[in-house]
Design a protein around this motif. Structure first.
Motif, PDB file in Angstrom:
ATOM      1  N   ARG A  86       0.937  -1.252   0.109  1.00  0.00           N
ATOM      2  CA  ARG A  86      -0.018   0.018  -0.124  1.00  0.00           C
ATOM      3  C   ARG A  86       0.959   1.231  -0.002  1.00  0.00           C
ATOM      4  O   ARG A  86       0.667   2.171  -0.622  1.00  0.00           O
ATOM      5  N   GLY A  87       1.720   1.402   0.745  1.00  0.00           N
ATOM      6  CA  GLY A  87       2.800   2.371   1.044  1.00  0.00           C
ATOM      7  C   GLY A  87       3.722   2.578  -0.214  1.00  0.00           C
ATOM      8  O   GLY A  87       3.703   3.590  -0.752  1.00  0.00           O
ATOM      9  N   ARG A  88       4.228   1.164  -0.851  1.00  0.00           N
ATOM     10  CA  ARG A  88       5.038   1.564  -2.168  1.00  0.00           C
ATOM     11  C   ARG A  88       4.004   1.943  -3.383  1.00  0.00           C
ATOM     12  O   ARG A  88       4.497   2.519  -4.222  1.00  0.00           O
ATOM     13  N   GLY A  89       3.188   1.330  -3.273  1.00  0.00           N
ATOM     14  CA  GLY A  89       2.012   1.788  -4.339  1.00  0.00           C
ATOM     15  C   GLY A  89       1.691   3.202  -4.524  1.00  0.00           C
ATOM     16  O   GLY A  89       1.792   3.882  -5.421  1.00  0.00           O
ATOM     17  N   ARG A  90       1.605   3.880  -3.194  1.00  0.00           N
ATOM     18  CA  ARG A  90       0.998   5.217  -3.119  1.00  0.00           C
ATOM     19  C   ARG A  90       2.284   6.129  -3.616  1.00  0.00           C
ATOM     20  O   ARG A  90       2.290   7.102  -4.402  1.00  0.00           O
ATOM     21  N   THR A  91       3.665   5.455  -3.246  1.00  0.00           N
ATOM     22  CA  THR A  91       4.887   6.246  -3.618  1.00  0.00           C
ATOM     23  C   THR A  91       4.865   6.089  -5.154  1.00  0.00           C
ATOM     24  O   THR A  91       5.274   7.060  -5.872  1.00  0.00           O
ATOM     25  N   ASN A  92       4.838   4.806  -5.793  1.00  0.00           N
ATOM     26  CA  ASN A  92       4.697   4.846  -7.093  1.00  0.00           C
ATOM     27  C   ASN A  92       3.865   5.645  -7.935  1.00  0.00           C
ATOM     28  O   ASN A  92       4.395   6.350  -8.847  1.00  0.00           O
ATOM     29  N   GLU A  93       2.772   5.834  -7.421  1.00  0.00           N
ATOM     30  CA  GLU A  93       1.636   6.258  -7.947  1.00  0.00           C
ATOM     31  C   GLU A  93       1.920   8.000  -7.941  1.00  0.00           C
ATOM     32  O   GLU A  93       1.953   8.576  -9.000  1.00  0.00           O
ATOM     33  N   ASN A  94       2.548   8.429  -7.045  1.00  0.00           N
ATOM     34  CA  ASN A  94       2.971   9.938  -6.809  1.00  0.00           C
ATOM     35  C   ASN A  94       4.156  10.046  -7.855  1.00  0.00           C
ATOM     36  O   ASN A  94       4.096  11.012  -8.483  1.00  0.00           O
ATOM     37  N   GLY A  95       5.077   9.284  -7.831  1.00  0.00           N
ATOM     38  CA  GLY A  95       6.290   9.372  -8.729  1.00  0.00           C
ATOM     39  C   GLY A  95       5.844   9.235 -10.346  1.00  0.00           C
ATOM     40  O   GLY A  95       6.297   9.832 -10.975  1.00  0.00           O
ATOM     41  N   MET A  96       4.701   8.390 -10.600  1.00  0.00           N
ATOM     42  CA  MET A  96       4.389   8.326 -11.909  1.00  0.00           C
ATOM     43  C   MET A  96       3.600   9.602 -12.261  1.00  0.00           C
ATOM     44  O   MET A  96       3.644  10.331 -13.576  1.00  0.00           O
ATOM     45  N   ARG A  97       2.923  10.183 -11.438  1.00  0.00           N
ATOM     46  CA  ARG A  97       2.039  11.388 -11.670  1.00  0.00           C
ATOM     47  C   ARG A  97       3.083  12.519 -11.793  1.00  0.00           C
ATOM     48  O   ARG A  97       2.964  13.253 -13.002  1.00  0.00           O
ATOM     49  N   THR A  98       4.096  12.639 -10.874  1.00  0.00           N
ATOM     50  CA  THR A  98       4.979  13.538 -11.066  1.00  0.00           C
ATOM     51  C   THR A  98       5.903  13.570 -12.261  1.00  0.00           C
ATOM     52  O   THR A  98       6.082  14.646 -13.354  1.00  0.00           O
ATOM     53  N   THR A  99       6.236  12.254 -12.859  1.00  0.00           N
ATOM     54  CA  THR A  99       6.980  12.004 -14.204  1.00  0.00           C
ATOM     55  C   THR A  99       6.091  12.422 -15.366  1.00  0.00           C
ATOM     56  O   THR A  99       6.614  13.160 -16.238  1.00  0.00           O
ATOM     57  N   LEU A 100       4.810  12.109 -15.180  1.00  0.00           N
ATOM     58  CA  LEU A 100       4.023  12.706 -16.324  1.00  0.00           C
ATOM     59  C   LEU A 100       3.845  13.969 -16.526  1.00  0.00           C
ATOM     60  O   LEU A 100       3.743  14.652 -17.456  1.00  0.00           O
ATOM     61  N   GLU A 101       3.500  14.624 -15.336  1.00  0.00           N
ATOM     62  CA  GLU A 101       3.206  16.202 -15.240  1.00  0.00           C
ATOM     63  C   GLU A 101       4.736  16.779 -15.561  1.00  0.00           C
ATOM     64  O   GLU A 101       4.469  17.884 -16.437  1.00  0.00           O
ATOM     65  N   ARG A 102       5.800  16.347 -15.540  1.00  0.00           N
ATOM     66  CA  ARG A 102       6.964  16.844 -15.998  1.00  0.00           C
ATOM     67  C   ARG A 102       7.139  16.780 -17.268  1.00  0.00           C
ATOM     68  O   ARG A 102       7.760  17.610 -17.990  1.00  0.00           O
ATOM     69  N   MET A 103       6.735  15.595 -17.772  1.00  0.00           N
ATOM     70  CA  MET A 103       6.951  15.512 -19.508  1.00  0.00           C
ATOM     71  C   MET A 103       5.951  16.279 -20.183  1.00  0.00           C
ATOM     72  O   MET A 103       6.263  16.961 -21.085  1.00  0.00           O
ATOM     73  N   LYS A 104       4.856  16.454 -19.436  1.00  0.00           N
ATOM     74  CA  LYS A 104       3.437  17.208 -20.089  1.00  0.00           C
ATOM     75  C   LYS A 104       4.134  18.702 -20.090  1.00  0.00           C
ATOM     76  O   LYS A 104       4.096  19.348 -21.068  1.00  0.00           O
ATOM     77  N   SER A 105       4.942  19.213 -19.024  1.00  0.00           N
ATOM     78  CA  SER A 105       5.233  20.606 -19.120  1.00  0.00           C
ATOM     79  C   SER A 105       6.385  20.779 -20.180  1.00  0.00           C
ATOM     80  O   SER A 105       6.179  21.846 -21.110  1.00  0.00           O
ATOM     81  N   VAL A 106       7.156  19.696 -20.510  1.00  0.00           N
ATOM     82  CA  VAL A 106       8.251  20.043 -21.504  1.00  0.00           C
ATOM     83  C   VAL A 106       7.758  19.851 -23.062  1.00  0.00           C
ATOM     84  O   VAL A 106       7.666  20.554 -23.893  1.00  0.00           O
ATOM     85  N   LEU A 107       6.548  18.960 -23.260  1.00  0.00           N
ATOM     86  CA  LEU A 107       5.894  18.760 -24.148  1.00  0.00           C
ATOM     87  C   LEU A 107       5.013  19.690 -24.862  1.00  0.00           C
ATOM     88  O   LEU A 107       4.726  20.187 -26.054  1.00  0.00           O
ATOM     89  N   GLU A 108       4.402  20.604 -23.549  1.00  0.00           N
ATOM     90  CA  GLU A 108       3.407  21.469 -23.830  1.00  0.00           C
ATOM     91  C   GLU A 108       3.974  22.918 -23.914  1.00  0.00           C
ATOM     92  O   GLU A 108       3.463  23.802 -24.290  1.00  0.00           O
ATOM     93  N   GLY A 109       5.460  23.035 -23.305  1.00  0.00           N
ATOM     94  CA  GLY A 109       6.035  24.476 -23.098  1.00  0.00           C
ATOM     95  C   GLY A 109       6.614  25.007 -24.319  1.00  0.00           C
ATOM     96  O   GLY A 109       6.383  24.637 -25.575  1.00  0.00           O
TER      97      GLY A 109
END
Length: 153
Positions: free
Chosen positions: A130-153
């Motif tokens: 449960r804890g690791r899953g939450r960490t992974n999901e937060n990390g994936m969200r951060t990764t995708l948001e950073r990619m989004k910023s580069v691709l839309e920037g």
């Protein structure tokens, strides 16, 4: 048994080809991921194709020592699906990937992970999942948001 994995989806206002070029460039993952701080192709591999190998330099939970993880591309459908296993050539521990789906003028991007259902991993998941899953999901969200910023920037 509960699924041994998770996923996060984010819409990016960029065509699948541009998104594909970014998610499959393992040498840039350090710009986006909070845990994988560097990546490099290995074994003569130079780009995404089934069987290609690369290494990711990981710092777990953003703290502690770093280490290199061996990875191998297991699924590769240009502009649609990029998946790789993490582990050794003989034993994969988990799988990570990106699914791309055209959506309007952009792309819905899903980053996901799936642990292998072997006993030691199932025990790990039962204790810390449960804890690791939450960490992974937060990390994936951060990764995708950073990619989004580069691709839309």
């Amino acid at each position: 048994m509960k699924p041994l994995g998770g996923e996060v989806t984010l819409h990016i206002d960029a065509p699948p080809g541009r998104v594909w070029a970014l998610v499959t460039d393992v040498t840039r993952i350090g710009e986006f991921s909070p845990e994988t701080v560097a990546g490099r192709w290995t074994g003569g591999s130079t780009g995404p194709e089934v069987g290609a190998t690369f290494a990711g330099k990981v710092i777990r939970n953003g703290v502690g020592p770093t280490y290199w993880s061996a990875c191998q591309v297991t699924r590769c459908e240009p502009e649609r699906l990029f998946e790789f296993s993490v582990g050794t050539k003989k034993v994969a521990v988990n799988n990570w990937g990106y699914r791309l789906e055209p959506s309007g003028a952009g792309t819905d991007v899903t980053e996901y992970y799936r642990l292998e259902p072997v006993l030691p991993v199932r025990l790990y998941w039962a204790l810390l999942g449960r804890g690791r899953g939450r960490t992974n999901e937060n990390g994936m969200r951060t990764t995708l948001e950073r990619m989004k910023s580069v691709l839309e920037g």
